[in-house]
Design a protein around this motif. Structure first.
Motif, PDB file in Angstrom:
ATOM      1  N   GLU A 162       0.056  10.675  17.423  1.00  0.00           N
ATOM      2  CA  GLU A 162       0.851  10.491  16.210  1.00  0.00           C
ATOM      3  C   GLU A 162       0.548   9.138  15.557  1.00  0.00           C
ATOM      4  OE1 GLU A 162       3.549  10.971  13.137  1.00  0.00           O
ATOM      5  OE2 GLU A 162       2.687  12.423  14.539  1.00  0.00           O
ATOM      6  N   VAL A 163       0.489   8.069  16.346  1.00  0.00           N
ATOM      7  CA  VAL A 163       0.225   6.736  15.793  1.00  0.00           C
ATOM      8  C   VAL A 163      -1.160   6.683  15.163  1.00  0.00           C
ATOM      9  CG1 VAL A 163      -0.093   4.321  16.389  1.00  0.00           C
ATOM     10  CG2 VAL A 163       1.826   5.596  17.356  1.00  0.00           C
ATOM     11  N   ALA A 164      -2.150   7.185  15.873  1.00  0.00           N
ATOM     12  CA  ALA A 164      -3.507   7.171  15.328  1.00  0.00           C
ATOM     13  C   ALA A 164      -3.602   8.010  14.064  1.00  0.00           C
ATOM     14  CB  ALA A 164      -4.496   7.671  16.379  1.00  0.00           C
ATOM     15  N   GLY A 165      -2.963   9.169  14.068  1.00  0.00           N
ATOM     16  CA  GLY A 165      -3.002  10.022  12.880  1.00  0.00           C
ATOM     17  C   GLY A 165      -2.356   9.360  11.674  1.00  0.00           C
ATOM     18  N   ALA A 166      -1.224   8.684  11.885  1.00  0.00           N
ATOM     19  CA  ALA A 166      -0.555   8.018  10.768  1.00  0.00           C
ATOM     20  C   ALA A 166      -1.391   6.860  10.227  1.00  0.00           C
ATOM     21  CB  ALA A 166       0.821   7.517  11.212  1.00  0.00           C
ATOM     22  N   LEU A 167      -2.007   6.081  11.092  1.00  0.00           N
ATOM     23  CA  LEU A 167      -2.824   4.962  10.632  1.00  0.00           C
ATOM     24  C   LEU A 167      -4.108   5.438   9.957  1.00  0.00           C
ATOM     25  CD1 LEU A 167      -2.444   2.497  13.647  1.00  0.00           C
ATOM     26  CD2 LEU A 167      -1.273   2.450  11.438  1.00  0.00           C
ATOM     27  N   ILE A 168      -4.654   6.539  10.434  1.00  0.00           N
ATOM     28  CA  ILE A 168      -5.854   7.084   9.787  1.00  0.00           C
ATOM     29  C   ILE A 168      -5.526   7.585   8.385  1.00  0.00           C
ATOM     30  CG2 ILE A 168      -7.531   8.969   9.894  1.00  0.00           C
ATOM     31  CD1 ILE A 168      -7.528   8.630  12.934  1.00  0.00           C
ATOM     32  N   ARG A 169      -4.391   8.262   8.242  1.00  0.00           N
ATOM     33  CA  ARG A 169      -3.983   8.729   6.905  1.00  0.00           C
ATOM     34  C   ARG A 169      -3.753   7.554   5.966  1.00  0.00           C
ATOM     35  NH1 ARG A 169      -0.987  12.357  10.122  1.00  0.00           N
ATOM     36  NH2 ARG A 169       0.857  11.014   9.945  1.00  0.00           N
ATOM     37  N   ALA A 170      -3.073   6.514   6.456  1.00  0.00           N
ATOM     38  CA  ALA A 170      -2.844   5.340   5.619  1.00  0.00           C
ATOM     39  C   ALA A 170      -4.149   4.648   5.248  1.00  0.00           C
ATOM     40  CB  ALA A 170      -1.914   4.366   6.344  1.00  0.00           C
ATOM     41  N   SER A 171      -5.080   4.609   6.170  1.00  0.00           N
ATOM     42  CA  SER A 171      -6.368   3.967   5.897  1.00  0.00           C
ATOM     43  C   SER A 171      -7.147   4.723   4.835  1.00  0.00           C
ATOM     44  CB  SER A 171      -7.173   3.876   7.198  1.00  0.00           C
ATOM     45  OG  SER A 171      -8.421   3.275   6.971  1.00  0.00           O
ATOM     46  N   LYS A 172      -7.166   6.037   4.903  1.00  0.00           N
ATOM     47  CA  LYS A 172      -7.911   6.830   3.922  1.00  0.00           C
ATOM     48  C   LYS A 172      -7.241   6.775   2.547  1.00  0.00           C
ATOM     49  CE  LYS A 172     -10.679   8.222   7.191  1.00  0.00           C
ATOM     50  NZ  LYS A 172     -12.042   7.663   7.313  1.00  0.00           N
ATOM     51  N   GLU A 173      -5.917   6.816   2.508  1.00  0.00           N
ATOM     52  CA  GLU A 173      -5.213   6.804   1.223  1.00  0.00           C
ATOM     53  C   GLU A 173      -5.347   5.463   0.512  1.00  0.00           C
ATOM     54  OE1 GLU A 173      -1.270   7.807   2.266  1.00  0.00           O
ATOM     55  OE2 GLU A 173      -1.704   9.933   2.696  1.00  0.00           O
ATOM     56  N   ARG A 174      -5.346   4.366   1.256  1.00  0.00           N
ATOM     57  CA  ARG A 174      -5.365   3.033   0.651  1.00  0.00           C
ATOM     58  C   ARG A 174      -6.780   2.473   0.504  1.00  0.00           C
ATOM     59  NH1 ARG A 174      -0.184   0.448   1.528  1.00  0.00           N
ATOM     60  NH2 ARG A 174       1.233   1.869   2.599  1.00  0.00           N
ATOM     61  N   GLY A 175      -7.786   3.126   1.102  1.00  0.00           N
ATOM     62  CA  GLY A 175      -9.120   2.548   1.121  1.00  0.00           C
ATOM     63  C   GLY A 175      -9.172   1.290   1.971  1.00  0.00           C
ATOM     64  N   MET A 176      -8.416   1.274   3.028  1.00  0.00           N
ATOM     65  CA  MET A 176      -8.261   0.111   3.910  1.00  0.00           C
ATOM     66  C   MET A 176      -9.024   0.347   5.207  1.00  0.00           C
ATOM     67  SD  MET A 176      -4.699  -1.118   5.693  1.00  0.00           S
ATOM     68  CE  MET A 176      -4.570   0.521   6.467  1.00  0.00           C
ATOM     69  N   ALA A 177      -9.883  -0.591   5.571  1.00  0.00           N
ATOM     70  CA  ALA A 177     -10.575  -0.502   6.848  1.00  0.00           C
ATOM     71  C   ALA A 177      -9.603  -0.834   7.979  1.00  0.00           C
ATOM     72  CB  ALA A 177     -11.767  -1.447   6.881  1.00  0.00           C
TER      73      ALA A 177
END
Length: 477
Positions: free
Chosen positions: A197-212
């Protein structure tokens, strides 16, 4: 009656493996599909659903019309890490860095966080294992301070997402993903459900924001990345941080990379003031001497695509026990045993079987590729005869059980690296290709030809009778 039967079948509980998704009608302690223990949990009966076509977020385009500039890599400020990543961090990329405790993961990423921070690109460092003051102490020690580096100590996923909204970073570093938990998911932090769950949420946030995003991952006692295998599939890049805690050398090796090659290796040196990249690490693996010493031989190993000159050392002494010792450090014990058998049977060196044998590498480097076989065999033979090999000699080649010396990959790159460091002689298998200028190469077909580079000495008994050491015969090199 039929309606009651359908209702009871619908309400009947089912059980599902959280690791692989296998379902069953009764609980089991071990999943028969993936053989994992304790992963079968109760869930509702699977309902049959169909997904209707929905509105698309963006129209499909011909691949030639897709703007590739959005995936341009940005340097981390650490050249050795950029080498492994394929040029730097791509916006929206998620990188998983795993390694043993104490190897230097947090030190390296804190240095990256400070160097990557700038006016246009903020960095957010979230620690779940230490307090903010502890991280600040490390930052003072290694000089990783920046006005655009933000630090937070959080273990709640919702709080981490809140920090993303307030800081709006271009780079997020999470140390570590196993320490953060979501209150909406049952289970302790570090469990499979929480990590997913944690990894999935951070991956979604990274893709949406263009954040590495850089995630620190734990490893098991076997060295594998802890947590569900799904974590490695979801991220874009998987890096392995390797190194002996008693040595200065650290290696960052690419295991998976969607933006570059996976055969690159970054070399670092860990010291009291932090961790620094090594553009020329061969000096760590060599011992410079004025005169050659018996039992030493140099070889060139390939770490990814990078050639490194390393030194193999061997020592043989009379054994005081019925079963002689065989001790190795930095070398595979099985391959050293094979070289001992080849030397005794094919090289006609019978003195090795009854002596204690110690073999090691210099500087903490680990030699596991077969290209180091010839160097290991020559070092053992040199130690057994108490005769040094010729000066400035490197040996490259795989040795088979029949005594033949086989070809290995990248011989020209290995010879070029040896020539750059000043070595003038080399033992290689047949047909090495283009030889660097100023280097003399001797092609050998079997271990017998390779052993001829050892100068022959007068036996010790004859030397005692003569009262002085007799001069050694000249080597073919």
């Amino acid at each position: 009656m039929a309606a009651r039967t359908r209702s009871s079948a619908k309400d009947r509980p089912s059980y599902r493996c959280t690791e692989c998704g296998w379902t069953t009608a009764k609980w089991l302690g071990r999943c028969p599909e993936c053989q994992a223990w304790g992963t079968v949990e109760e869930s509702g009966a699977p309902a049959v659903r169909t997904t209707a076509p929905g509105r698309v977020t963006s129209a499909a385009l011909p691949i030639a019309q897709v703007d590739g500039r959005q995936a341009t890599a940005r340097s981390t400020g650490v050249a050795e890490l950029d080498r492994v990543l394929g040029g730097g961090l791509v916006p929206g990329a998620v990188v998983l860095l795993a390694g043993e405790p104490g190897v230097g993961k947090s030190t390296l990423l804190l240095d990256v966080a400070a160097k990557a921070a700038s006016d246009e690109h903020r960095t957010l460092y979230v620690t779940g294992e230490e307090s903010a003051s502890q991280v600040r102490m490390r930052a003072d020690r290694i000089g990783a301070l920046s006005d655009h580096l933000y630090l937070a100590a959080e273990t709640d996923l919702s709080a981490v997402l809140g920090h993303l909204d307030s800081v709006k970073p271009s780079l997020l570093i999470m140390d570590s993903v196993q320490t953060v938990a979501s209150p909406e998911i049952d289970g302790a932090p570090g469990g499979m459900a929480q990590v997913r769950e944690v990894a999935g949420a951070l991956i979604r946030a990274s893709k949406e924001r263009g954040m590495a995003t850089l995630l620190v991952g734990h490893v098991t006692k076997d060295g594998a990345i802890a947590g569900p295998r799904l974590l490695e599939h979801l991220v874009d890049v998987v890096l392995s941080f390797e190194g002996d805690r008693h040595a200065r050398l650290r290696l960052v090796r690419g295991v998976k990379n969607r933006y570059g090659a996976t055969d690159e290796v970054g070399c670092f040196e860990l010291h009291d003031e932090g961790i620094v990249g090594l553009t020329d690490p061969s000096g760590l693996f060599l011992t410079r001497r004025d005169e050659p010493v018996p039992g030493t031989c140099l070889t060139v190993t390939l770490e990814g695509r990078r050639p490194l000159v390393a030194e193999v050392q061997a020592l043989t002494v009379d054994s005081q026990i019925p079963s002689p010792r065989r001790t190795t450090s930095g070398l595979e014990t099985s391959r050293v045993s094979m070289m001992l058998a080849v030397l005794e049977q094919r090289g006609k060196i019978s003195a090795l079987g009854k002596r204690d044998i110690y073999s090691a590498t210099v500087g903490g480097v680990k030699l596991s590729e077969p290209a180091a076989d010839l160097a290991v065999a020559l070092a053992l033979a040199s130690a057994a005869s108490d005769t040094p090999l010729p000066k400035n000699l490197v040996a490259i080649g795989e040795v088979g059980l029949a005594g033949e010396v086989r070809r290995v990959t990248g011989v020209q790159r290995r010879l070029a690296e040896a020539a750059r460091l000043g070595f003038t002689h080399a033992l290689v298998p047949g047909d090495p290709g283009k030889v660097p200028g100023g280097m003399r190469v001797l092609e050998v077909a079997d271990i017998g030809e390779a052993l001829r580079v050892l100068p022959k000495r007068v036996p010790r008994e004859n030397r005692r009778k003569a009262g002085a050491d007799a001069p050694a015969e000249e080597s073919p090199l």
